[in-house]
Design an enzyme around this catalytic site. Structure first.
Site, PDB file in Angstrom:
ATOM      1  CG  HIS A  37      -1.692   1.203   1.494  1.00 21.37           C
ATOM      2  ND1 HIS A  37      -3.023   1.317   1.176  1.00 21.37           N
ATOM      3  CD2 HIS A  37      -1.351   2.392   2.052  1.00 21.37           C
ATOM      4  CE1 HIS A  37      -3.465   2.520   1.517  1.00 21.37           C
ATOM      5  NE2 HIS A  37      -2.462   3.197   2.057  1.00 21.37           N
ATOM      6  CD  GLU A  38       1.876   3.559   3.721  1.00 22.05           C
ATOM      7  OE1 GLU A  38       2.011   4.605   3.057  1.00 22.05           O
ATOM      8  OE2 GLU A  38       0.921   3.392   4.499  1.00 22.05           O
TER       9      GLU A  38
ATOM     10  CG  ASP B  59      -6.650   0.259   0.408  1.00 20.79           C
ATOM     11  OD1 ASP B  59      -5.590   0.330   1.072  1.00 20.79           O
ATOM     12  OD2 ASP B  59      -7.742   0.679   0.824  1.00 20.79           O
TER      13      ASP B  59
HETATM   14 ZN    ZN Z   1      -2.371   5.244   2.495  1.00 14.32          ZN
END
Ligand code: ZN
Length: 692
Positions: free
Chosen positions: A528-529, A593
């Site tokens: 996600h990051e 996501d």
């Molecule tokens: Zn985020």
């Protein structure tokens, strides 16, 4: 804390405040993190009456949701974030209590300051006894406001101690030259959580505006203002805040890094708001001579200038007093009557919580806010093992390799853009667990007898530290979160991912759990990051963190087309009652996501090459366990009041859509659970979104 609006986090901030800076290296005497017996995949959390292909969130979390009551002092309760946070709160309280009692660990660096701050916060009797005397002394100063010059002096004095009426000034990397630190003047000064609360005209918001004015009047009356005057001042304060709100940009507009970058220098500030004496303001802040500035919202300065000319001094005085009072009440630095009044308003309008948070929990948050790296260093030494750091590093490398393979494979990039993307990926920096060097709190003076004085001293210390960075070389070692925080972030200006110790714990990362489950939980957090570096906002920054367009036009439009699909998908989801998810506000998080899950799954598959398959986990194949592990980390019960607030202000989608949204786009999920194409959890054809 004040943080660049470009820094994107994993989840809404729970553990409050974070302040950061250099110091000395962590000792390596860490004890292992305490073992957690909770199973990696918990069958009792499932709702077997729901088919996984119909609503995977309801399937994975339904049992847990049915049996979970949100604690009365909470507005939201999650299986992962809340469990770790509650555990951390107890650990941190133990440290602070021992420091306050003088039973200090000689390896800790600032036990006396932590102990004094904690004791001042916990001394409720003392706070009752002092009444409003500390506040009254600060208010008396504000009564000197009679014209723009004296107003400027008092605004500077408040900004200097971390109270931000009218606007905010903080340091940030120059978006177009990431090696430089500049000052950023930002819209601000509101008391309600978003401009829309002042501007919307639906019946619910009109009701809230009335309740807010009544609340302000009651708070002023508590502070000793005669009732009639309090009501008059509340109306004037509301009118002024509304005028400020009118000139502010929306959260969606604030997500646009090009639009919010306006290098103006001091001369530009003087041109845009000529009636505000900027040089005197900067001198009042203790930072004369600053010249490098950007303004996030140019039209906001124009409005400010207009208000300076037409607002009577008594309105400014009332507004400044209110901002100070509201800040102190939120900090619970005033007698109980104030925090109870505030809680009643907040609870009804924004959180739905039934009780105030216990004092000690509030004091842990406050101590983290003031001395986050001092308390954080002690926490890391006691509770974060070196093993967590090493295994996360390995995981991060695996996810980055998956991204590199993915970049080579995506069919819609051309060679030039692909090369630049790979270059950016190769330069992503990672910070794991805790900073290499810790903040030096030597100059911070804590007052054990006045909590309000301690808070202002801590804020003054932080503001000074922050403004001192302007015009100096960038410190690449700085963290924007404290180690116990259960969260993570990507910072496009640094092109870095940061994973505090708090998130590297069960159920995100569980030592000894099957790889499939750890990849689904913490692996997805890493993915996600990393994807944030390539979301609609992050993609506008290059490998060195500069706001530079490195995309060939055709590839850029293809990205936009794919992003628009995600925006449409999430705009169709209901956040709560009649409120829809804001597909524009949540776009970056939803892209992250979607990409994060795909990368984590690919990294898991790659990690198994040449090894025998993992055994089933609680009856699930490893591929299924990956998705169940992911979903269960996001099981969240939330009160409708907070759900409404978040729908308007939180760039993250609600938990249910953080699960069902991306999974319904992923063929890997469909295959793992053999979902028929016609299932609700399968988006196909033109409905299926894929950015990365
Ligand atoms: Zn985020």
């Amino acid at each position: 804390m004040r943080r660049s609006p470009l820094v994107v986090t994993l989840a809404a901030l729970a553990l409050s405040a974070c302040r950061t800076a250099p110091g000395r290296p962590a000792t390596s005497t860490a004890q292992p993190a305490p073992a957690q017996p909770a199973p990696a995949v918990d069958p009792s959390m499932l709702d077997a009456s729901v088919k996984p292909c119909d609503d995977f969130y309801a399937y994975a979390c339904g049992g847990w949701l049915a049996r979970t009551a949100i604690p009365p002092d909470k507005a939201v309760w999650s299986h992962s974030f809340s469990l770790i946070e509650e555990r951390n709160l107890k650990y941190l309280r133990d440290i602070a209590e021992q420091d306050a009692a003088g039973r200090i660990d000689p390896a800790d660096r600032y036990p006396a300051k932590v102990g004094d701050f904690w004791a001042a916060c916990m001394d409720e009797e003392g706070i009752e006894r002092r009444g409003t005397s500390d506040l009254a002394a600060l208010w008396a100063q504000l009564d000197r406001v009679s014209d723009v010059r004296s107003l400027t002096r008092e605004v500077a004095a408040l900004h200097r101690v971390g109270v931000f009426p009218i606007f905010a000034l903080e340091s940030d990397q120059d978006a177009k030259d990431a090696t430089q630190v500049i000052g950023v003047v930002e819209q601000g000064g509101l008391s309600l959580p978003d401009r829309d609360y002042y501007l919307n005209t639906d019946p619910r918001t009109i009701e809230l505006q009335k309740a807010y004015r009544e609340y302000v009047a009651r708070m002023l009356a508590l502070a000793g203002v005669p009732a009639e005057r309090a009501a008059r001042e509340a109306a004037a304060i509301y009118g002024l805040e509304r005028s400020l709100a009118e000139a502010q940009w929306t959260r969606v507009e604030m997500r646009d890094p090009k639009r919010t970058y306006n290098r103006v220098e001091l001369a530009g500030l003087e041109r845009d708001a000529p009636h505000f004496p900027w040089k005197e303001y900067l001198a009042g802040l203790g930072h004369p001579g600053l010249t490098a500035f950007s303004v996030t919202t140019p039209k906001y300065l124009a409005r400010l200038d207009e208000l300076l000319q037409r607002t009577p001094p008594e309105t400014w005085r009332a507004y400044l007093r209110w901002r100070l009072l509201a800040t102190a009440a939120a900090e619970r630095a005033l007698p109980r009557a104030f925090s109870e009044e505030r809680f009643a308003f907040q609870s009804k309008q924004f959180t739905g919580a039934k009780e105030q948070e216990p004092r000690w929990k509030h004091c842990v948050h406050a101590t983290l806010g003031a001395l986050g790296e001092a308390l954080g260093q002690a926490y890391v030494r006691r509770y974060f093992g070196a093993e967590g750091k090493a295994s996360t590093r390995k995981l991060v490398a695996g996810i980055e390799e998956a991204m590199a393979r993915n970049l080579d494979a995506v069919p819609w990039m051309d060679a030039a853009t692909r090369r630049r993307a790979q270059e950016k990926l190769a330069r992503v920096d990672n910070k794991i667990g805790y900073p290499d060097t810790w903040r030096d709190y030597g100059a911070l003076q804590v007052d054990r007898h006045s909590f309000l004085a301690s808070l202002r001293a801590a804020d003054a210390f932080e503001v000074n530290r922050d403004l001192s960075k302007i015009g100096k070389p960038l410190d690449r070692g700085e963290w924007h979160m404290v180690p116990p925080q259960v969260n993570a972030y990507y910072n496009p200006s640094m092109n870095e991912m940061v994973f505090p110790a708090g998130v590297l714990q069960p159920p995100f990362y569980t030592r000894g759990a099957p790889d499939a489950v750890n990849y689904g939980a913490i692996g997805m957090v890493v993915g996600h990051e990393l994807t944030h570096g390539f979301d609609d906002q992050g993609r506008q920054f290059d490998a060195r963190g500069n706001l530079v367009d490195w995309w060939t036009p055709g590839v850029g439009s293809e990205f936009d087309r794919r992003a628009a699909c995600v925006e449409r998908q999430y705009s169709g989801y209901v956040a709560v009652d009649d409120v829809k998810v804001d597909g524009k506000l949540t776009l970056g998080e939803n892209i992250a996501d979607l990409g994060g899950l795909k990368l984590a799954f690919a990294a898991y598959q790659a990690s198994r090459v040449g090894k025998p398959p993992e055994p089933p986990v609680a009856g699930f194949t490893p591929q299924q366990a990956f998705f169940v592990g992911y979903a269960q980390a996001w099981c969240t019960a939330i009160r409708p009041e907070l759900a409404r607030l978040r729908a308007r202000t939180d760039p993250h989608s609600p938990a249910r859509w953080r699960v069902d949204g991306p999974l319904s786009d992923l063929p890997q999920f469909r295959e793992a659970f053999s979902c028929p194409v016609s299932s609700p959890m399968v988006r196909s054809g033109g409905d299926r979104c894929e950015v990365w």
